[in-house]
Scaffold this motif. Sequence first.
Motif, PDB file in Angstrom:
ATOM      1  N   LEU A 148       0.878  -1.171  -0.059  1.00  0.00           N
ATOM      2  CA  LEU A 148      -0.091   0.107   0.069  1.00  0.00           C
ATOM      3  C   LEU A 148       0.940   1.388   0.178  1.00  0.00           C
ATOM      4  N   LEU A 149       1.934   1.255   0.782  1.00  0.00           N
ATOM      5  CA  LEU A 149       2.879   2.178   0.858  1.00  0.00           C
ATOM      6  C   LEU A 149       3.407   2.603  -0.595  1.00  0.00           C
ATOM      7  N   GLU A 150       3.687   1.688  -1.430  1.00  0.00           N
ATOM      8  CA  GLU A 150       4.096   1.760  -2.767  1.00  0.00           C
ATOM      9  C   GLU A 150       3.314   2.503  -3.561  1.00  0.00           C
ATOM     10  N   LYS A 151       2.126   2.304  -3.273  1.00  0.00           N
ATOM     11  CA  LYS A 151       0.773   2.919  -3.806  1.00  0.00           C
ATOM     12  C   LYS A 151       0.451   4.445  -3.625  1.00  0.00           C
ATOM     13  N   PHE A 152       0.684   4.632  -2.297  1.00  0.00           N
ATOM     14  CA  PHE A 152       0.047   5.753  -1.767  1.00  0.00           C
ATOM     15  C   PHE A 152       1.256   6.725  -1.177  1.00  0.00           C
ATOM     16  N   GLY A 153       2.406   6.129  -1.151  1.00  0.00           N
ATOM     17  CA  GLY A 153       3.568   7.015  -0.427  1.00  0.00           C
ATOM     18  C   GLY A 153       3.336   7.093   1.201  1.00  0.00           C
ATOM     19  N   SER A 217     -13.539   3.851   0.728  1.00  0.00           N
ATOM     20  CA  SER A 217     -12.410   3.300   0.904  1.00  0.00           C
ATOM     21  C   SER A 217     -11.359   3.899  -0.206  1.00  0.00           C
ATOM     22  N   ASP A 218      -9.987   3.968   0.162  1.00  0.00           N
ATOM     23  CA  ASP A 218      -9.079   4.194  -0.856  1.00  0.00           C
ATOM     24  C   ASP A 218      -8.497   2.845  -1.489  1.00  0.00           C
ATOM     25  N   ALA A 219      -8.549   1.878  -0.414  1.00  0.00           N
ATOM     26  CA  ALA A 219      -7.925   0.463  -0.945  1.00  0.00           C
ATOM     27  C   ALA A 219      -8.709  -0.434  -0.011  1.00  0.00           C
ATOM     28  N   VAL A 220      -8.834  -1.624  -0.573  1.00  0.00           N
ATOM     29  CA  VAL A 220      -9.728  -2.957   0.113  1.00  0.00           C
ATOM     30  C   VAL A 220      -8.886  -4.258   0.059  1.00  0.00           C
ATOM     31  N   ASN A 221      -8.885  -4.875   1.063  1.00  0.00           N
ATOM     32  CA  ASN A 221      -8.003  -6.217   1.316  1.00  0.00           C
ATOM     33  C   ASN A 221      -9.076  -7.171   1.357  1.00  0.00           C
ATOM     34  N   MET A 222      -9.353  -7.968   0.500  1.00  0.00           N
ATOM     35  CA  MET A 222     -10.398  -8.901   0.337  1.00  0.00           C
ATOM     36  C   MET A 222      -9.988 -10.494   1.086  1.00  0.00           C
ATOM     37  N   LEU A 223     -10.418 -10.721   2.046  1.00  0.00           N
ATOM     38  CA  LEU A 223     -10.265 -12.044   2.729  1.00  0.00           C
ATOM     39  C   LEU A 223     -11.131 -13.183   2.117  1.00  0.00           C
ATOM     40  N   VAL A 260      -7.459   0.531  -5.027  1.00  0.00           N
ATOM     41  CA  VAL A 260      -6.768  -0.372  -5.015  1.00  0.00           C
ATOM     42  C   VAL A 260      -7.220  -1.542  -4.317  1.00  0.00           C
ATOM     43  N   ILE A 261      -6.676  -2.882  -4.788  1.00  0.00           N
ATOM     44  CA  ILE A 261      -7.456  -4.195  -4.305  1.00  0.00           C
ATOM     45  C   ILE A 261      -6.359  -5.133  -3.911  1.00  0.00           C
ATOM     46  N   LEU A 262      -6.304  -5.541  -2.730  1.00  0.00           N
ATOM     47  CA  LEU A 262      -5.496  -6.421  -2.220  1.00  0.00           C
ATOM     48  C   LEU A 262      -6.173  -7.822  -1.836  1.00  0.00           C
ATOM     49  N   HIS A 263      -5.321  -8.988  -1.850  1.00  0.00           N
ATOM     50  CA  HIS A 263      -5.692 -10.095  -1.304  1.00  0.00           C
ATOM     51  C   HIS A 263      -4.677 -10.959  -0.821  1.00  0.00           C
ATOM     52  N   PRO A 264      -4.608 -11.521   0.326  1.00  0.00           N
ATOM     53  CA  PRO A 264      -3.565 -12.235   0.839  1.00  0.00           C
ATOM     54  C   PRO A 264      -3.099 -13.483   0.213  1.00  0.00           C
ATOM     55  N   GLY A 265      -4.367 -14.218  -0.490  1.00  0.00           N
ATOM     56  CA  GLY A 265      -4.150 -15.393  -1.147  1.00  0.00           C
ATOM     57  C   GLY A 265      -4.369 -16.493   0.045  1.00  0.00           C
ATOM     58  N   PRO A 266      -4.773 -17.738  -0.302  1.00  0.00           N
ATOM     59  CA  PRO A 266      -5.167 -18.243  -1.491  1.00  0.00           C
ATOM     60  C   PRO A 266      -6.549 -17.341  -2.014  1.00  0.00           C
ATOM     61  N   ILE A 267      -6.883 -17.282  -2.986  1.00  0.00           N
ATOM     62  CA  ILE A 267      -8.113 -16.889  -3.516  1.00  0.00           C
ATOM     63  C   ILE A 267      -9.050 -17.930  -3.881  1.00  0.00           C
ATOM     64  N   ASN A 268     -10.379 -17.619  -3.243  1.00  0.00           N
ATOM     65  CA  ASN A 268     -11.490 -18.415  -3.632  1.00  0.00           C
ATOM     66  C   ASN A 268     -12.178 -17.780  -4.741  1.00  0.00           C
ATOM     67  N   ARG A 269     -11.832 -17.831  -6.006  1.00  0.00           N
ATOM     68  CA  ARG A 269     -12.414 -17.225  -7.209  1.00  0.00           C
ATOM     69  C   ARG A 269     -13.810 -17.373  -7.498  1.00  0.00           C
ATOM     70  N   GLY A 270     -14.575 -16.228  -7.625  1.00  0.00           N
ATOM     71  CA  GLY A 270     -16.196 -16.464  -7.651  1.00  0.00           C
ATOM     72  C   GLY A 270     -16.904 -16.541  -6.290  1.00  0.00           C
ATOM     73  N   ILE A 271     -15.836 -16.543  -5.269  1.00  0.00           N
ATOM     74  CA  ILE A 271     -16.565 -16.352  -3.989  1.00  0.00           C
ATOM     75  C   ILE A 271     -16.331 -14.742  -3.380  1.00  0.00           C
ATOM     76  N   GLU A 272     -15.254 -14.562  -2.634  1.00  0.00           N
ATOM     77  CA  GLU A 272     -15.047 -13.319  -2.253  1.00  0.00           C
ATOM     78  C   GLU A 272     -14.588 -12.273  -3.289  1.00  0.00           C
ATOM     79  N   ASP A 281      -6.356  -4.348 -13.476  1.00  0.00           N
ATOM     80  CA  ASP A 281      -5.209  -3.526 -13.121  1.00  0.00           C
ATOM     81  C   ASP A 281      -5.270  -3.142 -11.771  1.00  0.00           C
ATOM     82  N   GLN A 282      -6.338  -3.159 -11.167  1.00  0.00           N
ATOM     83  CA  GLN A 282      -6.607  -2.320  -9.857  1.00  0.00           C
ATOM     84  C   GLN A 282      -5.875  -3.504  -8.687  1.00  0.00           C
ATOM     85  N   ALA A 283      -5.967  -4.694  -9.108  1.00  0.00           N
ATOM     86  CA  ALA A 283      -5.471  -5.690  -7.900  1.00  0.00           C
ATOM     87  C   ALA A 283      -3.928  -5.665  -7.958  1.00  0.00           C
ATOM     88  N   ILE A 284      -3.471  -5.622  -6.827  1.00  0.00           N
ATOM     89  CA  ILE A 284      -1.988  -5.368  -6.609  1.00  0.00           C
ATOM     90  C   ILE A 284      -1.552  -6.802  -6.033  1.00  0.00           C
TER      91      ILE A 284
END
Length: 317
Positions: A148-153, A217-223, A260-272, A281-284
């Motif tokens: 996030l710091l890389e994105k926002f300073g 939000s400015d960024a969202v961390n999807m769990l 800005v979108i974060l996800h720590p992984g592992p992703i459950n695609r189609g759920i969260e 492009d928004q996902a880092i």
Amino acid sequence: MGTLSVQNLIGIKYLQKNDLDLIFDMATHFKEVINRPIKKVPSLRDYTIANLFFEDSTRTKLSFEIAEKRLSADVINFSSSNSSIKKGESLLDTVKNILAMKVDLIVVRHPNPGAALFLSQKINATIINAGDGTHEHPTQGLLDCYSLLEKFGSLDGKKIAIVGDIAHSRVALSNIYALKKLGAEVCLCSPKSLIPQNVEKLGVHQSTNLLETLQWSDAVNMLRVQKERIQKASYPSLRDYALQFGLTKPLMEKLDKFLVILHPGPINRGIEITSEVADSDQAIILDQVENGVAIRMAVIYLLVSKLKMSTDESPIT
Ligand code: CP
């Protein structure tokens, strides 16, 4: 170079803001190193690190191993699934036996909250918590904030949402502690059944409305929904959960901003999160993974430096 205020990394809770700044500065140096043609430094030659994983992992385990090898440490990997734990050996006996082989630092992932703290009170070795049950995952919190710091300073005053299964997450607590120390505002968004009790003591906002949370939000961390840690279903079905709390392209199109979108992984695609959003492009998400190696190199380097200072050895180079 400064020094950390701690001798182990058990949780972000125990770190000062200065510790975070020191780790991030060191990670920036190591990120430059790992992008060179020769990605290694000799700093931890003659040090031995054991990665003890009592629970499954892809990112954290490999990221620690690569970080250790980039620092030129000797590395041994232990996995409980093919060990004498199966014959009834305790956690403490296992770790004491590994330390008897002259290991300097252990990285431990365990399903029980408090496992890393317990070990730090029983043994004389440097310990890094690589995730303890539903408690903390400090290097994940650090790498998320660094990304996030890389994105926002700066994160001072930034609005960061953590969405999903907060109750069974260790990533959430480490993120909350780190984000608050860095001056961010935090909102937790999830079904009421997936918010832990007494969370308001952490000084965070709460919401059950995903669209409103994203607008704030400015960024969202999807769990992800931690199915392996849920004893009893806390929502009608995964489909219902996805409809109410899943991040989708139509939802993103309702926002008039670049979130800005974060996800720590592992992703459950189609759920969260849908693939369209996770791969946008928004996902880092893969930046987080790359930064994880630099953050873990920084944490290991700084803890070993601290260890050398306490034993009056000359500083590592
Ligand atoms: N983010 C994370 O901890 O992933 P792993 O469980 O694969 O290590």
